[in-house]
Design an enzyme around this catalytic site. Structure first.
Site, PDB file in Angstrom:
ATOM      1  N   CYS A 135       0.848  -1.171  -0.013  1.00  0.00           N
ATOM      2  CA  CYS A 135       0.027   0.123   0.160  1.00  0.00           C
ATOM      3  C   CYS A 135       0.989   1.510   0.116  1.00  0.00           C
ATOM      4  CB  CYS A 135      -0.972  -0.228   1.102  1.00  0.00           C
ATOM      5  SG  CYS A 135      -0.485  -0.686   2.744  1.00  0.00           S
TER       6      CYS A 135
ATOM      7  N   LYS B  29       9.809  -4.392   1.110  1.00  0.00           N
ATOM      8  CA  LYS B  29       8.875  -4.493   0.047  1.00  0.00           C
ATOM      9  C   LYS B  29       8.931  -3.017  -0.882  1.00  0.00           C
ATOM     10  CE  LYS B  29       5.354  -7.149   2.186  1.00  0.00           C
ATOM     11  NZ  LYS B  29       4.198  -7.384   3.120  1.00  0.00           N
TER      12      LYS B  29
ATOM     13  N   HIS C 132      -2.435   6.276   4.508  1.00  0.00           N
ATOM     14  CA  HIS C 132      -0.936   6.179   4.967  1.00  0.00           C
ATOM     15  C   HIS C 132      -0.200   7.610   4.437  1.00  0.00           C
ATOM     16  CE1 HIS C 132      -1.522   2.103   6.105  1.00  0.00           C
ATOM     17  NE2 HIS C 132      -0.713   1.602   5.217  1.00  0.00           N
TER      18      HIS C 132
HETATM   19  N1  LIG Z   1      -4.442  -3.888   5.194  1.00  0.00           N
HETATM   20  C1  LIG Z   1      -4.084  -3.067   4.225  1.00  0.00           C
HETATM   21  O1  LIG Z   1      -4.011  -1.867   4.086  1.00  0.00           O
HETATM   22  C2  LIG Z   1      -3.331  -3.855   3.114  1.00  0.00           C
HETATM   23  C3  LIG Z   1      -2.640  -3.234   2.195  1.00  0.00           C
HETATM   24  C4  LIG Z   1      -2.145  -3.890   0.817  1.00  0.00           C
HETATM   25  C5  LIG Z   1      -2.327  -5.194   1.024  1.00  0.00           C
HETATM   26  N2  LIG Z   1      -2.627  -5.837   1.977  1.00  0.00           N
HETATM   27  C6  LIG Z   1      -2.754  -7.481   1.757  1.00  0.00           C
HETATM   28  O2  LIG Z   1      -3.907  -8.018   1.536  1.00  0.00           O
HETATM   29  C7  LIG Z   1      -4.307  -9.155   2.268  1.00  0.00           C
HETATM   30  C8  LIG Z   1      -5.526  -9.157   3.030  1.00  0.00           C
HETATM   31  O3  LIG Z   1      -5.294  -8.161   4.136  1.00  0.00           O
HETATM   32  P1  LIG Z   1      -6.238  -7.590   5.206  1.00  0.00           P
HETATM   33  O4  LIG Z   1      -5.524  -6.329   5.988  1.00  0.00           O
HETATM   34  O5  LIG Z   1      -7.601  -7.440   4.688  1.00  0.00           O
HETATM   35  O6  LIG Z   1      -6.055  -8.610   6.317  1.00  0.00           O
HETATM   36  P2  LIG Z   1      -7.141  -9.304   7.396  1.00  0.00           P
HETATM   37  O7  LIG Z   1      -8.020  -8.224   7.862  1.00  0.00           O
HETATM   38  O8  LIG Z   1      -6.606 -10.109   8.362  1.00  0.00           O
HETATM   39  O9  LIG Z   1      -8.197 -10.418   6.539  1.00  0.00           O
HETATM   40  C9  LIG Z   1      -7.726 -11.610   6.022  1.00  0.00           C
HETATM   41  C10 LIG Z   1      -9.216 -12.246   5.242  1.00  0.00           C
HETATM   42  O10 LIG Z   1      -8.470 -13.711   5.147  1.00  0.00           O
HETATM   43  C11 LIG Z   1      -9.362 -14.527   5.759  1.00  0.00           C
HETATM   44  N3  LIG Z   1      -8.434 -15.887   6.087  1.00  0.00           N
HETATM   45  C12 LIG Z   1      -7.728 -15.887   7.134  1.00  0.00           C
HETATM   46  N4  LIG Z   1      -7.137 -16.891   7.102  1.00  0.00           N
HETATM   47  C13 LIG Z   1      -7.740 -17.855   6.368  1.00  0.00           C
HETATM   48  C14 LIG Z   1      -7.485 -19.048   6.016  1.00  0.00           C
HETATM   49  N5  LIG Z   1      -6.633 -19.909   6.460  1.00  0.00           N
HETATM   50  N6  LIG Z   1      -8.370 -19.478   5.019  1.00  0.00           N
HETATM   51  C15 LIG Z   1      -9.233 -18.948   4.274  1.00  0.00           C
HETATM   52  N7  LIG Z   1      -9.526 -17.517   4.661  1.00  0.00           N
HETATM   53  C16 LIG Z   1      -8.544 -16.910   5.541  1.00  0.00           C
HETATM   54  C17 LIG Z   1     -10.146 -13.734   6.700  1.00  0.00           C
HETATM   55  O11 LIG Z   1     -11.106 -14.488   7.126  1.00  0.00           O
HETATM   56  P3  LIG Z   1     -11.798 -14.285   8.768  1.00  0.00           P
HETATM   57  O12 LIG Z   1     -12.557 -13.051   9.004  1.00  0.00           O
HETATM   58  O13 LIG Z   1     -12.841 -15.325   8.677  1.00  0.00           O
HETATM   59  O14 LIG Z   1     -10.620 -14.719   9.620  1.00  0.00           O
HETATM   60  C18 LIG Z   1     -10.264 -12.463   6.149  1.00  0.00           C
HETATM   61  O15 LIG Z   1     -11.218 -12.511   5.487  1.00  0.00           O
HETATM   62  C19 LIG Z   1      -2.883  -9.435   2.980  1.00  0.00           C
HETATM   63  O16 LIG Z   1      -2.129 -10.290   2.063  1.00  0.00           O
HETATM   64  C20 LIG Z   1      -2.144  -7.978   3.082  1.00  0.00           C
HETATM   65  O17 LIG Z   1      -0.952  -8.193   3.198  1.00  0.00           O
HETATM   66  C21 LIG Z   1      -3.442  -5.498   2.922  1.00  0.00           C
END
Ligand SMILES: NC(=O)c1ccc[n+]([C@@H]2O[C@H](COP(=O)([O-])OP(=O)(O)OC[C@H]3O[C@@H](n4cnc5c(N)ncnc54)[C@H](OP(=O)(O)O)[C@@H]3O)[C@@H](O)[C@H]2O)c1
Length: 344
Positions: free
Chosen positions: A150, A205, A233
Site C-alpha cells: 500500500c 517491500k 498512509h
Molecule cells: N490492510 C491493508 O492496508 C493492506 C494493503 C495492501 C495489501 N494488503 C494485503 O491484503 C491481504 C489481506 O489483508 P487484510 O488487511 O484484509 O487482512 P485481514 O483483515 O487479516 O483479512 C484476512 C482475510 O482472509 C481470511 N482468512 C484468514 N485466514 C484464512 C484461511 N486460513 N483460509 C481462508 N481465509 C482466511 C480472513 O477470514 P476471517 O475474517 O474469517 O478470519 C479475512 O477474510 C494480505 O495479504 C495483506 O498483506 C493489505
C-alpha cells in the site's frame, strides 16, 4: 451488458470489506461467491463480519452467504475473476492452485509479487506489464496479477509522472494507519497513544516494488512507522532527480497525469495537489471519486537540488482493493473480455 461474475476470497478482512463495498454497485462485475476462514462458512455476511468502513454496509451484500473455499463450486457459479484478500501465507497456496484451474486472480497478497512473470500492476503507471499474463499462459490458462504494497502504491503514483527526469534516489518515511495491519491487527495496548517505528518487511517491500513497478533503479532509503489513525498512509518523500526540475514543472506533471481515465475506478485526476500547508491529512483518506482512489500530494519544496513533498494514499482502497478492481478493469478492457462474455 451481462456483468462478469467474480469471487472475493478473504471477504471479511479489512481489504475484503472494501472489495465488497466497491463491488456492490460495480458497472462490470457482480459478486457471485465469497469466502472467509472456515468458522464463518454458511453464515450471512452482515451477521458475521466486523464492519470497519466509515460507510454503511450496502444492503445488497448483507445477506450474501459465505461459502466454503471450493474451486469446483466457484466454477459452477460462473466465476472467472477472483479477487484475493488472503493473508500472504494462505495466498501462497491458494493463488497458484486457482491459477492452475484457469481462474484470473487479482491479488493483494505479497506471495507472488516478485515472480518474474507476475506483474505488480498500477494501471496509470505500468499498464503494459499486464501483457506478462501471456507468459503465464493466458488465454489458454489462468493468471495472477498483483497490486503493490500500500505504501508503494501511493509512492509509485506520485513518482510515475516524474520518471522522465531520472529518479536517482528516493527517501521515504511513512506514517501508516492501523488498518494496514488488517483486522484485528495490533493490540490497542500497543498502538493507543503511541507511535511504533517498525513494520515488519515493509521497508524491503517498498524498495523492491518501486523498482519493479516503474522499471527504475534508484537508491531507496525508507522508514515505516505505525501511527494511531484508522485509515490512510501519509508519506514524507525526498527525491534526487538526474535533471534540474522546478516545483512548477512537477505541479504541471501531476496536473497533466490523467492516464487510464476510461476505467470506472480511475479518478478524473489520480494525483491531486493542494497548496494548503496542512494538506494532506489522514482524515482526507476517503475523499474523491471513487472514494479513496485519489492520491493527495502537498508541501512541495526544493532544497539543495532535491524535491520534497508529502503524500497520502488510502491503504485499503487505492493501496489494495480499489487498486485490484482497477487492475481487473484494465484487464477486461485490454483483452476484450467484456465483449467475449457478452457474446457467449
Ligand atoms: N490492510 C491493508 O492496508 C493492506 C494493503 C495492501 C495489501 N494488503 C494485503 O491484503 C491481504 C489481506 O489483508 P487484510 O488487511 O484484509 O487482512 P485481514 O483483515 O487479516 O483479512 C484476512 C482475510 O482472509 C481470511 N482468512 C484468514 N485466514 C484464512 C484461511 N486460513 N483460509 C481462508 N481465509 C482466511 C480472513 O477470514 P476471517 O475474517 O474469517 O478470519 C479475512 O477474510 C494480505 O495479504 C495483506 O498483506 C493489505
Amino acid at each position: 451488458m451481462e456483468k462478469i461474475k467474480v469471487a472475493v476470497i478473504g471477504a471479511t478482512g479489512a481489504v475484503g470489506q472494501v472489495f465488497m463495498w466497491m463491488l456492490a454497485d460495480h458497472p462490470w462485475f457482480e459478486v457471485a461467491y465469497i469466502t472467509a476462514s472456515a468458522a464463518r462458512v454458511n453464515q450471512e455476511y452482515a451477521s458475521t463480519v466486523h464492519w470497519l468502513l466509515p460507510f454503511e454496509m450496502p444492503t445488497s451484500i448483507r445477506h450474501t452467504i459465505i461459502s466454503e473455499f471450493n474451486a469446483d463450486t466457484m466454477k459452477s457459479k460462473g466465476v472467472k475473476i477472483v479477487f484475493s484478500a488472503l493473508p500472504a501465507e494462505v495466498a501462497a497456496e491458494a493463488e497458484p492452485h486457482l491459477r492452475d484451474l484457469g481462474f484470473y486472480i487479482f491479488s493483494n497478497a505479497s506471495a507472488m509479487r516478485y515472480d518474474k512473470n507476475v506483474p505488480i500492476l498500477i494501471p496509470e503507471t505500468n499498464l503494459s506489464t499486464l501483457d506478462l499474463i501471456t507468459d503465464q499462459g493466458y488465454p489458454e490458462n489462468g493468471f495472477v496479477v498483483t497490486n503493490s504494497n500500500c505504501v508503494t502504491a501511493g509512492l509509485a503514483m506520485a513518482i510515475a509522472p516524474l520518471k522522465k527526469y531520472g529518479i536517482k534516489e528516493i527517501s521515504v518515511c511513512s506514517y501508516q494507519a492501523v488498518s494496514g495491519a488488517g483486522y484485528p491487527g495490533l493490540s490497542s495496548f500497543d498502538i493507543t497513544d503511541n507511535v511504533i517505528p517498525y513494520i515488519a518487511k515493509e521497508e524491503e517491500k517498498i524498495e523492491k516494488e518501486i523498482k519493479k513497478i516503474l522499471s527504475i533503479d534508484p537508491i531507496v532509503y525508507s522508514y515505516c512507522v505505525r501511527v494511531p489513525v484508522m485509515f490512510g498512509h501519509l508519506e514524507a518523500v525526498w527525491l534526487t532527480l538526474e535533471q534540474d526540475v522546478t516545483t512548477d514543472m512537477i505541479l504541471q506533471d501531476w496536473e497533466n497525469f490523467t492516464d487510464c481515465n476510461e476505467l470506472p475506478s480511475t479518478p478524473e485526476r489520480p494525483v491531486v495537489y493542494n497548496h494548503t500547508n496542512a494538506f494532506p491529512q489522514a482524515k482526507s483518506a476517503w475523499w474523491g471519486t471513487p472514494h479513496g482512489m485519489e492520491v493527495y500530494t502537498g508541501r512541495l519544496k526544493k532544497k539543495d537540488g532535491r524535491i520534497g513533498f508529502i503524500l497520502l494514499v488510502n491503504n485499503l482502497v487505492k493501496g489494495s482493493a480499489g487498486g485490484s478492481i482497477q487492475n481487473a478493469e484494465a484487464f477486461v478492457t485490454r483483452f476484450g473480455l467484456i465483449k467475449q462474455e457478452s457474446r457467449q
